[in-house]
Design a protein around this motif. Structure first.
Motif, PDB file in Angstrom:
ATOM      1  N   ILE A  99      43.828  38.378  44.172  1.00  0.00           N
ATOM      2  CA  ILE A  99      42.992  39.230  43.316  1.00  0.00           C
ATOM      3  C   ILE A  99      41.536  39.050  43.702  1.00  0.00           C
ATOM      4  CG2 ILE A  99      42.163  39.589  40.964  1.00  0.00           C
ATOM      5  CD1 ILE A  99      44.904  38.880  39.948  1.00  0.00           C
ATOM      6  N   MET A 100      41.151  37.803  43.951  1.00  0.00           N
ATOM      7  CA  MET A 100      39.766  37.553  44.337  1.00  0.00           C
ATOM      8  C   MET A 100      39.435  38.217  45.655  1.00  0.00           C
ATOM      9  SD  MET A 100      38.787  33.734  43.364  1.00  0.00           S
ATOM     10  CE  MET A 100      40.079  32.970  44.250  1.00  0.00           C
ATOM     11  N   GLY A 101      40.380  38.149  46.608  1.00  0.00           N
ATOM     12  CA  GLY A 101      40.134  38.784  47.893  1.00  0.00           C
ATOM     13  C   GLY A 101      39.909  40.273  47.732  1.00  0.00           C
ATOM     14  N   LEU A 102      40.723  40.883  46.882  1.00  0.00           N
ATOM     15  CA  LEU A 102      40.590  42.317  46.643  1.00  0.00           C
ATOM     16  C   LEU A 102      39.240  42.643  46.012  1.00  0.00           C
ATOM     17  CD1 LEU A 102      41.932  45.140  46.429  1.00  0.00           C
ATOM     18  CD2 LEU A 102      42.646  44.473  44.154  1.00  0.00           C
ATOM     19  N   CYS A 103      38.859  41.844  45.000  1.00  0.00           N
ATOM     20  CA  CYS A 103      37.593  42.118  44.317  1.00  0.00           C
ATOM     21  C   CYS A 103      36.424  41.901  45.256  1.00  0.00           C
ATOM     22  CB  CYS A 103      37.443  41.219  43.102  1.00  0.00           C
ATOM     23  SG  CYS A 103      38.577  41.637  41.818  1.00  0.00           S
ATOM     24  N   SER A 104      36.530  40.871  46.095  1.00  0.00           N
ATOM     25  CA  SER A 104      35.471  40.626  47.057  1.00  0.00           C
ATOM     26  C   SER A 104      35.298  41.845  47.950  1.00  0.00           C
ATOM     27  CB  SER A 104      35.846  39.393  47.879  1.00  0.00           C
ATOM     28  OG  SER A 104      34.980  39.240  48.947  1.00  0.00           O
ATOM     29  N   PHE A 105      36.408  42.393  48.405  1.00  0.00           N
ATOM     30  CA  PHE A 105      36.369  43.594  49.252  1.00  0.00           C
ATOM     31  C   PHE A 105      35.715  44.763  48.515  1.00  0.00           C
ATOM     32  CE2 PHE A 105      38.623  47.558  50.267  1.00  0.00           C
ATOM     33  CZ  PHE A 105      38.205  47.721  51.567  1.00  0.00           C
ATOM     34  N   MET A 106      36.132  44.961  47.271  1.00  0.00           N
ATOM     35  CA  MET A 106      35.599  46.104  46.522  1.00  0.00           C
ATOM     36  C   MET A 106      34.110  45.946  46.274  1.00  0.00           C
ATOM     37  SD  MET A 106      38.418  47.236  43.735  1.00  0.00           S
ATOM     38  CE  MET A 106      38.342  45.814  42.688  1.00  0.00           C
ATOM     39  N   LEU A 107      33.677  44.707  45.992  1.00  0.00           N
ATOM     40  CA  LEU A 107      32.287  44.511  45.605  1.00  0.00           C
ATOM     41  C   LEU A 107      31.357  44.463  46.813  1.00  0.00           C
ATOM     42  CD1 LEU A 107      32.885  42.033  42.708  1.00  0.00           C
ATOM     43  CD2 LEU A 107      31.847  44.268  42.526  1.00  0.00           C
ATOM     44  N   ILE A 108      31.819  43.927  47.936  1.00  0.00           N
ATOM     45  CA  ILE A 108      30.963  43.958  49.131  1.00  0.00           C
ATOM     46  C   ILE A 108      30.745  45.407  49.534  1.00  0.00           C
ATOM     47  CG2 ILE A 108      30.770  43.324  51.556  1.00  0.00           C
ATOM     48  CD1 ILE A 108      32.496  40.905  50.931  1.00  0.00           C
ATOM     49  N   GLY A 109      31.823  46.194  49.440  1.00  0.00           N
ATOM     50  CA  GLY A 109      31.700  47.588  49.817  1.00  0.00           C
ATOM     51  C   GLY A 109      31.315  48.476  48.652  1.00  0.00           C
ATOM     52  N   HIS A 110      30.569  47.894  47.702  1.00  0.00           N
ATOM     53  CA  HIS A 110      30.246  48.680  46.512  1.00  0.00           C
ATOM     54  C   HIS A 110      29.476  49.936  46.879  1.00  0.00           C
ATOM     55  CE1 HIS A 110      29.497  49.405  42.302  1.00  0.00           C
ATOM     56  NE2 HIS A 110      28.210  49.513  42.533  1.00  0.00           N
ATOM     57  N   TRP A 111      28.541  49.804  47.809  1.00  0.00           N
ATOM     58  CA  TRP A 111      27.814  50.999  48.288  1.00  0.00           C
ATOM     59  C   TRP A 111      28.424  51.408  49.614  1.00  0.00           C
ATOM     60  CZ3 TRP A 111      23.772  47.259  46.601  1.00  0.00           C
ATOM     61  CH2 TRP A 111      23.401  47.500  45.269  1.00  0.00           C
ATOM     62  N   TRP A 112      29.619  51.909  49.529  1.00  0.00           N
ATOM     63  CA  TRP A 112      30.364  52.144  50.761  1.00  0.00           C
ATOM     64  C   TRP A 112      29.877  53.358  51.526  1.00  0.00           C
ATOM     65  CZ3 TRP A 112      32.171  56.908  49.895  1.00  0.00           C
ATOM     66  CH2 TRP A 112      32.510  57.272  48.569  1.00  0.00           C
ATOM     67  N   PHE A 165      31.123  46.734  36.969  1.00  0.00           N
ATOM     68  CA  PHE A 165      31.484  45.752  35.939  1.00  0.00           C
ATOM     69  C   PHE A 165      32.983  45.518  35.895  1.00  0.00           C
ATOM     70  CE2 PHE A 165      27.190  46.041  34.512  1.00  0.00           C
ATOM     71  CZ  PHE A 165      26.974  44.795  33.967  1.00  0.00           C
ATOM     72  N   ALA A 166      33.746  46.568  36.143  1.00  0.00           N
ATOM     73  CA  ALA A 166      35.204  46.388  36.147  1.00  0.00           C
ATOM     74  C   ALA A 166      35.603  45.396  37.226  1.00  0.00           C
ATOM     75  CB  ALA A 166      35.878  47.737  36.376  1.00  0.00           C
ATOM     76  N   ALA A 167      35.072  45.585  38.419  1.00  0.00           N
ATOM     77  CA  ALA A 167      35.453  44.693  39.519  1.00  0.00           C
ATOM     78  C   ALA A 167      34.957  43.274  39.267  1.00  0.00           C
ATOM     79  CB  ALA A 167      34.891  45.223  40.837  1.00  0.00           C
ATOM     80  N   LEU A 168      33.739  43.174  38.697  1.00  0.00           N
ATOM     81  CA  LEU A 168      33.202  41.844  38.420  1.00  0.00           C
ATOM     82  C   LEU A 168      34.083  41.111  37.401  1.00  0.00           C
ATOM     83  CD1 LEU A 168      30.626  40.826  39.738  1.00  0.00           C
ATOM     84  CD2 LEU A 168      29.390  41.348  37.670  1.00  0.00           C
ATOM     85  N   THR A 169      34.535  41.846  36.393  1.00  0.00           N
ATOM     86  CA  THR A 169      35.379  41.238  35.369  1.00  0.00           C
ATOM     87  C   THR A 169      36.740  40.878  35.937  1.00  0.00           C
ATOM     88  OG1 THR A 169      34.251  42.688  33.835  1.00  0.00           O
ATOM     89  CG2 THR A 169      36.157  41.514  33.005  1.00  0.00           C
ATOM     90  N   LEU A 170      37.286  41.773  36.760  1.00  0.00           N
ATOM     91  CA  LEU A 170      38.586  41.465  37.361  1.00  0.00           C
ATOM     92  C   LEU A 170      38.476  40.248  38.268  1.00  0.00           C
ATOM     93  CD1 LEU A 170      41.538  42.292  37.777  1.00  0.00           C
ATOM     94  CD2 LEU A 170      40.808  43.624  39.728  1.00  0.00           C
ATOM     95  N   PHE A 171      37.365  40.159  38.972  1.00  0.00           N
ATOM     96  CA  PHE A 171      37.174  38.985  39.817  1.00  0.00           C
ATOM     97  C   PHE A 171      37.231  37.712  38.985  1.00  0.00           C
ATOM     98  CE2 PHE A 171      34.128  35.692  40.690  1.00  0.00           C
ATOM     99  CZ  PHE A 171      34.740  35.120  41.770  1.00  0.00           C
ATOM    100  N   SER A 172      36.479  37.714  37.863  1.00  0.00           N
ATOM    101  CA  SER A 172      36.482  36.510  37.021  1.00  0.00           C
ATOM    102  C   SER A 172      37.892  36.180  36.589  1.00  0.00           C
ATOM    103  CB  SER A 172      35.605  36.724  35.793  1.00  0.00           C
ATOM    104  OG  SER A 172      34.299  37.010  36.191  1.00  0.00           O
ATOM    105  N   SER A 173      38.622  37.223  36.217  1.00  0.00           N
ATOM    106  CA  SER A 173      39.995  36.995  35.780  1.00  0.00           C
ATOM    107  C   SER A 173      40.823  36.371  36.903  1.00  0.00           C
ATOM    108  CB  SER A 173      40.590  38.327  35.337  1.00  0.00           C
ATOM    109  OG  SER A 173      41.913  38.158  34.990  1.00  0.00           O
ATOM    110  N   GLY A 174      40.676  36.908  38.111  1.00  0.00           N
ATOM    111  CA  GLY A 174      41.452  36.378  39.227  1.00  0.00           C
ATOM    112  C   GLY A 174      41.130  34.923  39.509  1.00  0.00           C
ATOM    113  N   ALA A 230      41.139  40.034  32.061  1.00  0.00           N
ATOM    114  CA  ALA A 230      42.075  40.978  32.670  1.00  0.00           C
ATOM    115  C   ALA A 230      42.243  42.198  31.778  1.00  0.00           C
ATOM    116  CB  ALA A 230      43.421  40.302  32.914  1.00  0.00           C
ATOM    117  N   VAL A 231      42.383  41.947  30.466  1.00  0.00           N
ATOM    118  CA  VAL A 231      42.492  43.068  29.524  1.00  0.00           C
ATOM    119  C   VAL A 231      41.205  43.882  29.543  1.00  0.00           C
ATOM    120  CG1 VAL A 231      42.717  43.644  27.089  1.00  0.00           C
ATOM    121  CG2 VAL A 231      44.161  41.879  28.085  1.00  0.00           C
ATOM    122  N   ALA A 232      40.083  43.160  29.598  1.00  0.00           N
ATOM    123  CA  ALA A 232      38.792  43.852  29.603  1.00  0.00           C
ATOM    124  C   ALA A 232      38.675  44.754  30.827  1.00  0.00           C
ATOM    125  CB  ALA A 232      37.654  42.840  29.589  1.00  0.00           C
ATOM    126  N   PHE A 233      39.219  44.296  31.945  1.00  0.00           N
ATOM    127  CA  PHE A 233      39.174  45.127  33.160  1.00  0.00           C
ATOM    128  C   PHE A 233      39.873  46.462  32.904  1.00  0.00           C
ATOM    129  CE2 PHE A 233      41.904  46.369  36.773  1.00  0.00           C
ATOM    130  CZ  PHE A 233      40.926  46.867  37.603  1.00  0.00           C
TER     131      PHE A 233
END
Lengths: 99, 178, 861
Positions: free
Chosen positions: C193-206, C165-174, C30-33
């Motif tokens: 938190i995981m739901g949010l990260c999933s949304f951000m990462l699926i739409g990474h190439w939005w 990488f930020a979203a991937l790290t936040l996902f792990s934290s969640g 979480a801090v790393a994010f």
């Protein structure tokens, strides 16, 4: 002393307050009626505190008093502003919310 | 009335006659004053009747062994809130004296609603607390209230502080003449 | 308590720094994010170093905590027994009768920080370390670490590299926050938190509308389930709070309190059923179970590392974890103890089959794997729904390795083999020669996934199927076996299309700029008969859909944004093996896909196969499965951690719990009595259970041979089909969908994903998104008018004279009335909206009074 006494008195005050809110046309009078309602509720809280030998009810009554003070302050400020804009605080002339 | 109360006292040893009489007198005055608040034709009179109601509530608090709440009631309501009301009446130039048209056109609607509510509440209260008797009780220590406010109810206390601050700022912003 | 004192033996449990500070595992990412977001762009590796370092640190702590948890369990089993003298004798008797079931419950290590406290209700955040959470913590940290290494190369040069990488790290934290949750509030926090990260990462190439549409679809579908999570948590809170306060000194959000309450027999079965249904709907949404599985294949629009980490191995098992975590609620709510046909098992069984069938008609390699994931999650749910808790959790463990490996291999193929295409039919084939390491890893993982013997999937999946059969669900047992055969078939098809045959499209070195997988195939909402039969396009033949692909513009799908120059070097050279950063994680995972099954091989299965694995190899059973032993209440209430006193089973003479007196050795249990124990009978007064006594199947050689045989048949059939259809192009098979109505119908049905998307889109969303007024208007126009017309027609038949009367008086009246009704529904409520405060007040109080009267009447009568 019967518990019913306090509770019935509070109910009477509450209903008079409700009547005032519905019947009055002057915004300041409506605010006064709301104060009646709040006091009725407070009376209930204190009565329950007494019945249950527990001070939590009194604490809540104090909080309600604090909120009521804030409510009167903001409410009267709004009434003042309405008066300044329309030269009247008759509530039935305020029908902007009509759908 | 006194006899009936005495009879009640005989029936149930824990009923304090003096307290009941005091309660009855104050309650009668309060109900009359409250009724006047919502029926009088004079705005200033209504405010003064409201003082009577609030003072009566404070007296009832003392009867209910809540002297700190009673003192707060007197100071906050009668001291501060009533002054605000009187200023509000003054600044909105309500007539000092009788005024027609203080009620809405449909004010009669309030009577059935209030009666309905009262009937309902009276039924529920009497049905539930018919026989509950509050015994004599020494007043709670004010210290207890401070313990409650500062330990388990600290978060609401802080929240109320913010609400009051916001209300003060909001009232100033609203009432300011620009 | 005086008499009871003697029956409770103090048990010293070891603890340790890693376990007590396990909250660091989630806090560090979480801090790393925050660091990545704040400083990532200025760092030499664009923020990736923060992500990798934090996940690495988490992995170290998780490993340490895991080792300490094992020591803690051992200290209870060995030190405790030795200290108790006679107790071991009793244990021995129990073990002989029940097969080493009577081990003491190991108290979890809880470290909490209270962040909200009001009137006795406390919300804490912190770590709750027991076998299940330590397994998942380690797994998540490990997989995240490997996937981040993989991503270093895979998304290099992406325009949102740092944010990735930020979203991937936040996902792990969640995920870590959720896994270590000790109360439902924290669990919901991690879940969201995981739901949010999933949304951000699926739409990474939005920039591509397909991707953002997929992200929204995933988010909303899971959101529907999340409502169930909130409702279920609320039901559990109100059901268990008073019990928890009275007995454990905690509150109704505490997971241990919920577990104990569910098994205490004090909760009403209706409350438990309602809570289970609500919570299971959340699990359906998150874990992509039928009928909410539709979001998961679309979630493959995200970058491959995301598919690998979130949508195959970790996040999607959150639903399974939720069920496993508060298993007692489901155990009691669905009456799993008595073999009730539970909602969980039914949904799991349906999911296994329908997802496996869908995997057959996918041309996109990632979608094959996505449906395979859905199917495997169905196995986990099936296991949980029939009481096979341990195999289900074990399957979470092994599945993470081999499915993650498969996805990373798919990513490696698209990265280096098929130029960012995932289309097996168009751009792959024959890749085994170019990518031997990827091919090897893929094969190992495929064998693991299909459950071939020494590979990981065999030990877990077969255990699930075996336990399902053992618990008496014969039909679901066959469903599981059928699913295993289907798995072998669709994986063979995918393997053949990818690695065998002649190279096609990009794999053959044809480099067309606009050819980027997702841009073409997956936008069609419904497939029609005209377009179904895509043949393999080999070198020389003109690619059929190339024109269509080109029409879709330039920069689509799994492409790395503007920085195309980075890939220029291999774009022209055709397929080749990927770089080290991509291969190392794949190889590590492949090794684990081969070996991780040996974490819990059933010894009897080993014996039956002639493999002597020795005793004590069932690590997962030993250390992860909570022991279903009652714990004395007064001690459990207090400090979690250092020492816990345990009720020794057998010391309390209680016939109901399955123990009968025996003068010689204390008490021995009534052998074979399945009706006793935690979760089957009410715990003793003064004790609580935290986990139900699940039964474990005893594997037999015939069952193992049966399942292996089924898989072998699946493989044989699929290989034969692939060679006949794809290689030899057997005339009877090619074009079958054009000749046979049944084949075409089935194919279309599958290709359109059972029309579920169409159903959701055209029915549910359509009606919800339109205002209700429109529906009312429609009703007025069609139904009422139709009724009027019907009356008119009846009048016509009755005769001219009558017709005229009716027409004039009744029909016209009815028409006018219907018009008036239509108008009144719109305008009828308008007078109420007078805009006058007093009117609103009287309505408010009047309505409140009427509502209260209704309640009073209901209460009185």
């Amino acid at each position: 002393m019967l518990a019913v006494n306090f509770l019935l008195l509070a109910a009477v005050l509450f209903c008079i307050g409700v009547f005032g809110v519905i019947a009055r046309r002057n915004a300041v009078m409506v605010l006064m009626s709301i104060e009646l309602i709040l006091n009725a509720v407070n009376l209930n809280l204190v009565a329950f505190a007494l019945m249950n030998n527990n001070q939590e009810g009194q604490v809540f009554a104090l909080y309600v008093i604090a909120i009521a003070a804030a409510e009167v302050g903001v409410g009267l400020a709004m009434v003042l502003m309405i008066y300044r804009n329309r030269k009247s605080i008759a509530l039935d002339e305020l029908s902007e919310m009509k759908g | 009335m006194v006899e009936s109360l005495l009879a009640q006292a005989e029936m149930n040893g824990s009923v304090n006659v003096a307290m009941n009489i005091a309660f009855g007198i104050i309650a009668t005055v309060m109900i009359f004053a409250a009724f006047s608040v919502v029926t009088t034709k004079n705005v200033v009179h209504a405010a003064l009747y409201l003082v009577v109601v609030l003072a009566g509530v404070a007296a009832q608090y003392i009867l209910a062994a809540a002297e700190f709440v009673a003192v707060s009631q007197v100071m906050v309501y009668i001291g501060a809130v009533m002054v605000l009301f009187l200023f509000g009446i003054m600044l909105t130039r309500a007539q000092i004296g009788k005024e027609e048209g203080l009620n809405n056109s449909g004010w009669q609607l309030g009577i059935p609603v209030a009666l309905l509510l009262f009937g309902l509440m009276a039924y529920v209260i009497v049905d539930t607390y018919e026989d509950t008797v509050i015994g004599e009780r020494t007043p709670f220590a004010t210290e207890g209230i401070s313990d409650q406010v500062l330990a388990p109810f600290l978060v609401p206390f802080l929240a109320i502080s913010f609400v009051l601050l916001a209300a003060a700022i909001g009232a100033i912003v609203l009432a300011r003449k620009d | 308590m005086l008499a009871a004192e003697e029956t409770y033996k103090s048990l010293e449990l070891s603890s340790g720094w890693f376990m007590e500070n396990a909250w660091l595992i989630a806090l560090i990412p979480a801090v790393a994010f925050v660091l990545i977001i704040a400083f990532g762009k200025k760092m030499p590796f664009k923020g990736a170093e923060f992500g990798l370092a934090s996940i690495g640190a988490s992995l170290v702590i998780a490993t340490g905590a895991g080792i300490q948890w094992m020591q803690r369990t051992d200290s209870a089993d060995h030190g405790g027994e030795a200290a108790q003298g006679m107790a071991s004798g009793v244990r021995g008797a129990l073990r002989a009768a029940e097969g080493a079931e009577a081990k003491p419950f190991i108290d979890p290590v809880v470290s909490q920080w209270v962040w909200w406290q009001n009137s006795g209700l406390e919300f804490g955040i912190g770590s709750h370390i027991d076998g299940l959470s330590i397994l998942l913590l380690w797994l998540v940290a490990f997989i995240s670490f490997l996937v981040q290494i993989f991503s270093l190369d895979y998304v290099r040069g992406d325009r949102r590299y740092t944010h990735f990488f930020a979203a991937l790290t936040l996902f792990s934290s969640g995920m870590l926050v959720m896994v270590m949750a000790s109360n439902m509030v924290q669990l919901i926090l991690g879940w969201e938190i995981m739901g949010l990260c999933s949304f951000m990462l699926i739409g990474h190439w939005w920039e591509d509308s397909y991707n953002s549409h997929s992200a929204l679809k995933a988010f909303f579908t899971v959101r529907v389930g999340d409502v169930g999570l909130l409702i279920g948590t609320a039901i559990l809170f109100f059901g268990s709070n008073q019990w928890a306060v009275d007995n454990l000194g905690t509150n109704g959000f505490d997971i241990r309190a919920i577990q104990a309450w569910a098994l205490s027999g004090d909760g009403s079965s209706w409350t438990l059923l309602m809570a289970s249904v609500a919570l299971f709907i959340a699990a359906i949404g998150k874990s992509g179970q039928f009928p909410f599985h539709t979001w998961l294949p679309d979630a493959m629009a995200g970058p491959t590392p995301v598919s690998s980490l979130l949508h195959s191995s970790t996040m999607v098992v959150a639903g399974v974890f939720l069920v496993a975590r508060i298993y007692p609620v489901f155990w009691e709510g669905f009456n799993i103890a008595n073999g009730g046909l539970s909602f969980i098992a039914i949904i799991g069984g349906i999911t296994i089959i329908i997802a496996a069938l869908l995997a057959f008609v996918q041309d996109d390699i990632k979608k094959v794997l996505a449906y395979s994931t859905v199917s495997q999650l169905g196995y986990m749910m099936l296991g949980l729904g029939t009481g096979a808790w341990l195999p289900a959790v074990f399957h979470v463990f092994t599945h993470a390795f081999f499915k993650c490996c498969l996805f990373l291999a798919a990513g490696s193929i698209s990265h280096s083999g098929s130029h960012h295409s995932f289309d097996m039919k168009k751009d792959m084939g024959g890749l085994r020669k170019f990518m031997p390491i990827t091919f090897g890893a893929w094969c190992v993982s495929t064998l693991a996934l299909t459950g071939v013997i020494p590979f990981a999937g065999f030990w877990s999946k077969d255990e699930i199927i075996d336990n399902v059969g053992d618990a008496g669900y014969t039909f679901l047992f066959w469903v599981g076996l059928f699913g295993a055969a289907l798995t072998a078939m669709y994986m063979t098809r995918a393997t053949y299309l990818t690695f065998f045959g002649d190279p096609r499209g990009a794999a053959a070195g044809i480099h067309h700029d606009a050819d980027h997988g997702y841009a073409t195939e997956h936008r069609e909402t419904l497939v029609t008969a005209a377009t179904i039969d895509r043949e393999l396009v080999t070198v020389g033949a003109a690619p059929k859909s190339l024109g269509a692909a080109a029409a879709h513009g330039d920069d689509h799908g799994d492409d790395h944004g503007d920085d195309h120059g980075d890939h220029g070097d291999h774009g022209d050279h055709g397929p080749h093996e990927s770089g080290k950063l991509i291969l190392i994680p794949i190889v590590i995972l492949a090794v684990l896909a081969l070996t991780s099954g040996f974490a819990n091989p059933t010894p009897l299965a080993g014996d039956a196969l002639g493999l002597n694995l020795g005793e004590g190899v069932e690590l997962i059973k030993e250390y992860v499965e909570p022991r279903a032993e009652a714990v004395s209440l007064d001690i459990a209430a207090g400090h979690a951690g250092e020492s816990v006193q345990l009720l020794e089973p057998g010391f309390v003479p209680n016939e109901a719990a399955g123990f009968v007196p025996n003068e010689a050795a204390g008490f021995v249990p009534a052998a074979g009595d399945k009706k006793a124990g935690c979760g089957r009978s009410t715990p003793e007064v003064g004790t609580v259970c935290y986990f139900p006594a699940v039964s474990h199947a005893v594997p037999t050689l015939s069952k193992i041979l049966l399942s292996l045989g089924v898989v072998a048949i699946g493989y044989a059939a699929a290989i034969g089909f692939c060679i006949a259809f794809y290689k030899n192009k057997h005339p009877k098979l090619v074009g079958l969908t054009e000749r046979s109505r049944i084949a075409r119908g089935g194919y279309l049905f599958l290709k359109n994903k059972y029309y579920l998307d169409a159903l959701y889109q055209n029915v549910f969303v359509y009606f919800v998104s339109r205002p209700l007024a429109k529906a009312t208007y429609w009703f007025n126009q069609n139904v009422l008018d139709a009724a009027v017309d019907g009356v008119g027609a009846g009048g016509k038949r009755a005769g001219e004279f009558v017709y005229k009367n009716i027409d004039q008086k009744l029909v016209d009246g009815a028409v006018n009335a219907s018009g008036t009704i239509a108008s009144e529904t719109g305008h009828g409520l308008q007078p109420i909206q007078s805009g006058r405060v007093n009117h609103y007040a009287s309505l408010l109080f009047g309505a409140a009074a009427v509502g209260a009267i209704v309640l009073v009447i209901l209460n009185v009568s």
